[in-house]
Design an enzyme around this catalytic site. Structure first.
Site, PDB file in Angstrom:
ATOM      1  CB  CYS A 393      -0.996  -0.049   1.160  1.00 53.92           C
ATOM      2  SG  CYS A 393      -2.417   1.009   0.872  1.00 53.92           S
ATOM      3  CG  HIS A 527      -3.500  -3.553   3.319  1.00 49.84           C
ATOM      4  ND1 HIS A 527      -2.439  -3.132   4.078  1.00 49.84           N
ATOM      5  CD2 HIS A 527      -4.118  -2.431   2.884  1.00 49.84           C
ATOM      6  CE1 HIS A 527      -2.418  -1.807   4.121  1.00 49.84           C
ATOM      7  NE2 HIS A 527      -3.432  -1.352   3.397  1.00 49.84           N
ATOM      8  CD  GLU A 529      -1.162  -6.378   5.251  1.00 51.59           C
ATOM      9  OE1 GLU A 529      -0.991  -6.630   4.045  1.00 51.59           O
ATOM     10  OE2 GLU A 529      -1.279  -5.209   5.695  1.00 51.59           O
TER      11      GLU A 529
END
Ligand code: GLN
Length: 555
Positions: A393, A527, A529
């Site tokens: 990001c 994102h 993750e």
């Protein structure tokens, strides 16, 4: 549908509720406890759902500082939620939804909207019943064929903010019956070294307080540093009016992945089945957790990743990222050590001194100008020294700015997030497409809940490294940002060696960049993750850690 109809509806289903409250102190790991219990129940063949009720007044944590509240977790449907929803998703694999997270701010907003709309037909609006009804409505809404819905109530019993929640769950138990709802209370048994004893008194007080609200816990989960002696368990059971076998020891674990295994060993899932009179459930199968714990205990090696960010004092701010890196390690049978590097400090330090001992560099998401030059310094180091790099990001935006400045020679390349005084390579998005509908934002609009949020599709360039990593050319990932690399700079970027290899389906928004002449240099606008799970590590993190391991062999 009216609340009474929803409750009626629940009574016709098999769904049971487990309500998790906390006592004595905060930070007991209630979120992890809830997620672990859900995972163990799931391993016995039950369908689970996890929900969080947060007693604070913010509508969501989106506008809260990561220092205060840790990471903001984002769901596929674009909710900015408490980081516990991340634990829930990682442990259960069930994607969290907007309907799984509520705060007092949202509850009041709903009540006031109804009042303005005239829905209460002239009644005086009060905490009981209007606020409590709205809380119950949240708990019983949007349920299909789940066996268990686990609802965690944030905060600690005794907090003023939490009172309407306790009243609401008391009422719910009255309405749906005690055999359909179980109250689990998580407490702490402090160890007093001078006495050499664990103390049960704070737990007794906390349970007393719950009882004052009309709630009798059915299980007490005792967080403890050492084994709880049998006589202390007996004492807790007697004084708290809980069956002895439902006083469960929750000892500190060496890794969070050990927690479901430990809870099951202590009989937590057995106790839940017993409580609800379920006799025929299969035994818990925790082999997937055992495998993970085994890899973490006996890795083939250790690899160090440098994470350059500005919230390094509070690691909760990078919860999912931390986890995803560990998952990438698990996939490679490696232990991942994270070296947290403060980007602001790095600005006045030599990059080589700070970064030469890491095998890969990651620049995570972030907001605001502070510390950005340190991030750019780290990116330059990774690019020039061929160190594997992942920018997430803000990290991707900074990577683009670094290449524009240093390779393309546009010295004032920047982002309008820090003001208009730059070449706006990264700019504010005011219009974009979401599922065929135009999303419009204004420069001076509200900050809360207005970013480009949640799952968006992305088309990958055939033959690119990311397409190979994902093994497909259409992906969906979660976003949380207001600014975006401007596609008009693509020709300059290309010339500087950076390629846009992932874009929004309309081709307007650059989502992934790669430097092809680098062993592993990828920046992503989303994102990744947030979607990684210990038993299903995210492909980008698997590949990034593999690149780091390969690089560590070269060092
Ligand atoms: N501040 C940047 C933006 O809003 C990046 C956000 C992030 O990293 N999540 O676009």
């Amino acid at each position: 549908m009216k609340l009474s109809e929803k409750i009626e509806n629940i009574l016709n289903k098999k769904t049971k509720f487990i309500i998790i409250t906390g006592g004595v102190v905060s930070s007991l790991g209630k979120g992890l406890a809830s997620a672990s219990l859900a995972s163990v129940l799931q391993s016995r063949g039950f369908k689970v759902r996890l929900r969080k009720l947060d007693p604070y007044l913010n509508v969501d944590p989106g506008t809260m500082s990561p220092y205060q509240h840790g990471e903001v977790y984002v769901t596929d449907d674009g909710t900015e939620a408490d980081l516990d929803l991340g634990h829930y998703e990682r442990f259960s694999g069930v994607p969290a939804k907007r309907a799984d997270s509520v705060t007092t701010g949202i509850i009041y907003q709903r009540v006031i909207d109804k009042e303005r709309h005239g829905d209460y037909l002239g009644a005086t609006i009060q905490v009981v019943p209007h606020v409590t009804n709205e809380i119950k409505d949240f708990i019983v809404s949007d349920i299909s064929d789940e066996d268990f819905v686990l609802c965690e109530i944030g905060g600690t019993v005794g907090d003023i903010e939490g009172q309407p929640y306790l009243e609401a769950i008391r009422q719910l138990a009255y309405e749906i019956g005690r055999d359909r709802i179980m109250f689990v209370h998580v407490t702490l048994l402090p160890y007093i070294p001078a006495a050499g004893e664990l103390k049960t008194k704070p737990t007794q007080h906390s349970v007393k307080q719950l009882q004052e609200y009309g709630i009798q816990p059915d299980m007490i989960l005792c967080r403890t540093h050492i084994e709880i002696p049998e006589n202390e368990k007996r004492k807790i059971a007697l004084f708290c009016n809980v069956k002895e076998e439902n006083v469960i020891q929750a000892m500190d674990a060496s890794s969070i992945y050990q927690v479901p295994i430990n809870y099951s060993k202590e009989g937590m899932d057995e106790a839940v089945c017993r409580y609800f009179g379920i006799e025929d459930a299969p035994k818990a199968d925790l082999s997937k957790w055992e495998h993970i714990v085994d890899v973490l205990k006996n890795p083939e090696g250790t690899v160090t990743i440098g994470v350059v960010g500005k919230y390094t004092q509070l690691l909760e701010a990078y919860k999912s990222l931390n986890e995803a890196l560990v998952h990438g390690g698990i996939a490679n049978n490696y232990k991942v050590k994270i070296k947290w590097i403060d980007s602001e400090k790095l600005e006045s330090e030599n990059a080589e001194d700070e970064l030469s001992d890491v095998s890969a560099i990651l620049v995570p998401g972030g907001f605001g100008q502070r510390g950005t030059e340190g991030k750019i310094k780290a990116i330059k180091y990774a690019r020039e020294n061929k160190v594997p790099f992942l920018g997430i990001c803000f990290g991707m935006q900074m990577a683009v700015i670094e290449t524009m400045r240093d390779v393309a020679g546009i010295k004032n390349a920047g982002t309008t997030e820090f003001g208009q005084d730059c070449e706006p390579v990264v700019g504010l998005m005011t219009e974009w497409d979401k599922d065929g509908a135009k999303q419009i934002r204004h420069k001076d609009g509200d900050l809360g809940g207005t970013m480009r949020l949640g799952a968006y599709e992305c088309v990958l360039e055939k033959g690119s490294k990311v397409a190979e990593i994902y093994g497909q050319d259409h992906i969906s990932e979660r976003h949380r940002h207001r600014y975006e690399v401007n596609i008009k700079y693509e020709p300059i970027l290309n010339k500087a060696g950076m390629s846009i290899v992932g874009r929004s389906p309309d081709g307007m928004l650059p989502e992934i960049v790669e430097i092809k002449e680098h062993p592993w240099f990828i920046g992503v606008q989303f994102h990744p993750e947030l979607k990684s799970k210990p038993f299903a590590p995210h492909p980008l993190f698997m590949s990034f850690i593999k690149a780091a391991i390969d690089n560590s062999r070269l060092i």
